[in-house]
Structure formats: structure tokens, C-alpha cells
Design an enzyme around this catalytic site. Structure first.
Site, PDB file in Angstrom:
ATOM      1  N   ASP A 181      -2.451   6.471  -3.438  1.00 24.33           N
ATOM      2  CA  ASP A 181      -1.368   5.424  -2.774  1.00 24.33           C
ATOM      3  C   ASP A 181      -0.909   4.319  -3.829  1.00 24.33           C
ATOM      4  O   ASP A 181      -1.111   4.012  -4.709  1.00 24.33           O
ATOM      5  CB  ASP A 181      -1.625   5.094  -1.283  1.00 24.33           C
ATOM      6  CG  ASP A 181      -2.554   4.236  -1.204  1.00 24.33           C
ATOM      7  OD1 ASP A 181      -3.306   4.327  -2.231  1.00 24.33           O
ATOM      8  OD2 ASP A 181      -2.834   3.159  -0.227  1.00 24.33           O
TER       9      ASP A 181
ATOM     10  N   ASP B 243      -1.128   1.107  -3.816  1.00 22.60           N
ATOM     11  CA  ASP B 243      -2.165   0.230  -4.384  1.00 22.60           C
ATOM     12  C   ASP B 243      -3.701   0.863  -4.602  1.00 22.60           C
ATOM     13  O   ASP B 243      -4.525  -0.020  -5.149  1.00 22.60           O
ATOM     14  CB  ASP B 243      -2.308  -0.877  -3.393  1.00 22.60           C
ATOM     15  CG  ASP B 243      -2.929  -0.586  -2.431  1.00 22.60           C
ATOM     16  OD1 ASP B 243      -3.128   0.543  -1.679  1.00 22.60           O
ATOM     17  OD2 ASP B 243      -3.540  -1.444  -1.269  1.00 22.60           O
TER      18      ASP B 243
ATOM     19  N   SER C 213       0.911  -1.176   0.087  1.00 25.04           N
ATOM     20  CA  SER C 213       0.111  -0.026   0.109  1.00 25.04           C
ATOM     21  C   SER C 213       1.054   1.352   0.009  1.00 25.04           C
ATOM     22  O   SER C 213       1.471   1.394  -0.880  1.00 25.04           O
ATOM     23  CB  SER C 213      -0.735   0.002   1.147  1.00 25.04           C
ATOM     24  OG  SER C 213      -1.974   0.956   1.019  1.00 25.04           O
TER      25      SER C 213
ATOM     26  N   ASP D  45      -5.994   2.202  -3.112  1.00 30.08           N
ATOM     27  CA  ASP D  45      -7.333   1.901  -2.342  1.00 30.08           C
ATOM     28  C   ASP D  45      -7.558   3.163  -1.521  1.00 30.08           C
ATOM     29  O   ASP D  45      -8.581   3.245  -1.101  1.00 30.08           O
ATOM     30  CB  ASP D  45      -7.137   0.577  -1.435  1.00 30.08           C
ATOM     31  CG  ASP D  45      -6.224   0.842  -0.495  1.00 30.08           C
ATOM     32  OD1 ASP D  45      -5.362   1.720  -0.228  1.00 30.08           O
ATOM     33  OD2 ASP D  45      -6.112   0.024   0.734  1.00 30.08           O
TER      34      ASP D  45
END
Length: 445
Positions: free
Chosen positions: A240, A242, A102, A244
Site C-alpha cells: 500500500d 506506506d 497509508s 506496511d
């Protein structure tokens, strides 16, 4: 062996704590759990990753573990975490695996597992997988029973068709700067916003495996602020590694954080009759200003512990339609089983177009109280948090704040940190009290 799973999967420095051997064992154990909890038949797992350098190594190891236990691996490549969650359901897969850390620095990586339908695992399932890791490999199939690897060539397009549902009106005439954090959204993020009609200026969208989250994305907003002002854009959205998360910057370069985004979306959904039970789900870290804005609008607020998994659990338990975190994890169960930064960006821009209002005007419905967050690095999170000197510092701060603010002390679920958060009526008091408690934590840790 300590507990492997934290609040957001298994994380660590790649090739140190999170080794190829551990990734292989996790893949095999997850496959074993699946075999023991379902009936006979061929099973399939979706596997995706972000572009950090260690992702290919860990992807290969996870897939080796899965296939060694007879599970077919549907490889979707570099895609956001919410894409893997969505595709787990869309492909009718038995579970999904996302390899990403992440917003963490490049040397870190992580393994996150989704159950059927793309939902995060509960604690009992994680415990079962951990016990299987400790026990070692089970029976090994041979011949045609070994799992196969299949490349899902249409994965990105399927995900883009899905996120397009978030946009109920064209975004023509809107200019947006998109910071992709050199991460998983670098290709699909700009494509999604352009497909909706926006004029897109993309930055930090050239991943090389080493630059993910490097002074960019939702944890470093300086670049997107500068780009929004330089291009005269209507807003900026920052993801960010990833994707999400989504944080925003208005046309003046001012931050619109997850709390303000939730307020904007909650009011839009309430107006449309889409806010289930007139309720918003958020965490204890959300600013008091959010609670005041929602109270004024007649919206109930349900509060959970920190971490999007707890928000997700409350959303499912109450059948609610909106929840999230100040950090930019925004969850709309009608549009996905987990937080999706691209969906959030599209919904935010849809609201701007539908109302004709600027992002600054929409976000002004919430007045943020001064909030100071200090991350304190410690060696033993539990011991530092429980130290008498720390508790005494917290008690003194709470006595001074009274009803005009609050203090939270929270160990990070993914890093060796204790987070000290103070809200107060003025910034000086918030800084002073947060520093006092943080100093006590540092001395105890």
C-alpha cells in the site's frame, strides 16, 4: 475539539482537516511532551513521509513545530512507515514521525508518531499530546537552542540492510511482480527484492504525488493479477502507499491474503522452533479458516480488536513472535517494531525457495470460508451501530448462522464507515446476510 488520534495516528483530508497549522501544533506538542518526560539534553526526531503531494507541506510544518521546541529533525525523506519506525531505533532518536495516510486516497494524509525504539504510542501518551495541542505552544527556545534540520543521506541504505535480514536464503530463480502503489516502496521495494536475488518486475512504481493508491497496490489487485499472468511470474506482492502491508497473488492470479500469509509464516516458524509459545496473534476479522488451520497444526491463536496497534500490544504483552491482520499488516517483532510489507514479502519468498513449493501449495493449508465485507458510509458511526434496527438485523443474522458462521459490525477507526463482515458455510448466505445488515446500517446512518 474532538479526539485527534484515531487507531492509526491523526488523519484527514490534507489542508482541510489536517492543516499545516495542526501539523505544526502536533510537532510542537510532541516535542513538549518529550521534554516533560525525559531529562535534559538535545533531542532528535526522525521524520519521514510517503510521496503524496501534501507530504512536503505537512513535513515542513511538523519540522517547524519540532524545531521551535528545540528538537532536531532528522529528515529521511520518502520511505515506508516501517523504515521510519526502524530508523527511530537505529539512529537512537527520541521519537519518530511518519507523514502518510497509508492506503487512503491521495487527498488524505496523516501523522503517525513512534516512541523510542520505533514503538507506537499508547493511549495515555496520545492523550497527553492532545492536551498540549489544545494548550498551545510552550516556552520557545532562542539562538542555538532552536532545533536544526539534518538530512539523513544513508537512511534508505540502512533500512535496506535491515530488511535483508528477513531473507535467510537467496531468491535466485524466483520471478516476482511488485506493485508499489506509486507509494513509499517505489524505490526501496524493488531494490530489496533484487538484492535478495529475485527477478523483479515492478509496476506502479512511478509516484508523482497525485497517483498514490490510484487503482493500484494492495487495495486494487487487478493490475498485479494481470501482470503475474502476463509474465508467468511465480508470485506477485502488492504494497500500500506506506508499505506496511503486503498481500500476495500466486502464479494462477489468485489472492493470498494476510490470513493465508500468516498461516504460511506460522507453519514455517513453528517448524524452525521460532514461533514463541506456539502462538499466532490476529484480529477478530481473520477468517475462521485460519483458526481451523492453526488448530490442526497445534498453534494457539490469540485474538485482538481490529487494528495493528492492538496486535502489537498483544505481541509485546505475551512476548509472541508473529501476528497480523487479514489486510496484510504482518508483524514479526524479531524483525521490526511494526508491520513491514517488504519484510513480509521477503519471508514469504524465502519459504517458497526453502520448501520448493509454489505459493498456491503453501497457502492451501488454509481453506477460506466464504466471507463478505461491506463498507457502509455513515455520518454518525456510533449512532448507526447502536440503532435498534441494526441490532435487530444482527440478531436475525446470528440466529440463522448459528455455529456455522459469524457476523461482525465494526466502525472504522480512520474513515466514516461501518464495516459489516459475515462468514457463512456458503457464499450465498454470506452475501444475503451481509447485505441485510448493511442495508439496516445505511438506513440508520
Amino acid at each position: 475539539m474532538g479526539r485527534l488520534f484515531g487507531t492509526d495516528g491523526v488523519r484527514g483530508v490534507a489542508n482541510r482537516e489536517l492543516t499545516a497549522e495542526l501539523a505544526l501544533a502536533l510537532g510542537a506538542a510532541t516535542a513538549q511532551h518529550l521534554a516533560s518526560s525525559t531529562g535534559p539534553g538535545r533531542r532528535v526526531a526522525v521524520v519521514g513521509r510517503d510521496p503524496r503531494a501534501s507530504g512536503e507541506m505537512l513535513e515542513a510544518a511538523v519540522i517547524a513545530g519540532l524545531t521551535s521546541q528545540g528538537v532536531d529533525a532528522l529528515r529521511v525523506g520518502v520511505l515506508p512507515t516501517p523504515a521510519v519506525a526502524y530508523l527511530t531505533g537505529a539512529y537512537d532518536a527520541d521519537f519518530g514521525v511518519m507523514i502518510s495516510a497509508s492506503h487512503n486516497p491521495m487527498p488524505d494524509n496523516g501523522i503517525k508518531i513512534f516512541g523510542p525504539g520505533g514503538h507506537k504510542l499508547d493511549d495515555a501518551t496520545e492523550d497527553r499530546i492532545e492536551s498540549l495541542v489544545a494548550a498551545g505552544p510552550g516556552l520557545r527556545p532562542v539562538g542555538s537552542e532552536i532545533g536544526r534540520v539534518i538530512d539523513a543521506e544513508d537512511a534508505a541504505d540502512r533500512y535496506l540492510r535491515h530488511v535483508s535480514k528477513a531473507c535467510t536464503t537467496r531468491l535466485d530463480g524466483l520471478t516476482v511482480v511488485v506493485d508499489c502503489a506509486h507509494g513509499a516502496a517505489s524505490e526501496v521495494g524493488p531494490r530489496a527484492y533484487r538484492a535478495a536475488g529475485a527477478r523483479v518486475i515492478e509496476i506502479n512504481a512511478d509516484p508523482n504525488g497525485l497517483n498514490i493508491n490510484d487503482d493500484c497496490g494492495s487495495t486494487h489487485l487487478e493490475a498485479i493479477r494481470a501482470a503475474v499472468l502476463a509474465h508467468g511470474a511465480d508470485l506477485g506482492v502488492a504494497h500500500d502507499g506506506d508499505a506496511d502491508r503486503c498481500l500476495a497473488v500466486d502464479a494462477n492470479g489468485d489472492l493470498v491474503d494476510g490470513d493465508a500469509i500468516m498461516v504460511v509464516l506460522a507453519l514455517a516458524m513453528q517448524e524452525a522452533g521460532e514461533l514463541a509459545s506456539d502462538t499466532l496473534v490476529t484480529t477478530v476479522m481473520s477468517n475462521l479458516g485460519l483458526h481451523l488451520a492453526m488448530r490442526e497444526a497445534g498453534v494457539n491463536v490469540r485474538t485482538t480488536g481490529v487494528g495493528d496497534r492492538y496486535v502489537l500490544e498483544e505481541l509485546r504483552a505475551g512476548d509472541y513472535s508473529l501476528g497480523g491482520e487479514q489486510s496484510g499488516h504482518i508483524v514479526m517483532p524479531g524483525l521490526g517494531s511494526t508491520g513491514d510489507g517488504i519484510v513480509t514479502g521477503l519471508r514469504l519468498m524465502t519459504r517458497m525457495v526453502a520448501t520448493g513449493a509454489s505459493l498456491a501449495a503453501l497457502a492451501s493449508r488454509m481453506q477460506t470460508l466464504p466471507q463478505v465485507l461491506i463498507n457502509v458510509q455513515v455520518t454518525d458511526k456510533a449512532a448507526a451501530a447502536a440503532a435498534p434496527s441494526v441490532q435487530a438485523a444482527v440478531d436475525r443474522a446470528e440466529t440463522e448462522l448459528g455455529d456455522t458462521g459469524r457476523i461482525l459490525l465494526r466502525p472504522s477507526g480512520t474513515e466514516p464507515l461501518i464495516r459489516v463482515m459475515v462468514e457463512a458455510a456458503d457464499e450465498e448466505a454470506a452475501h444475503r446476510l451481509a447485505t441485510s445488515v448493511a442495508d439496516a446500517v445505511s438506513a440508520a446512518g
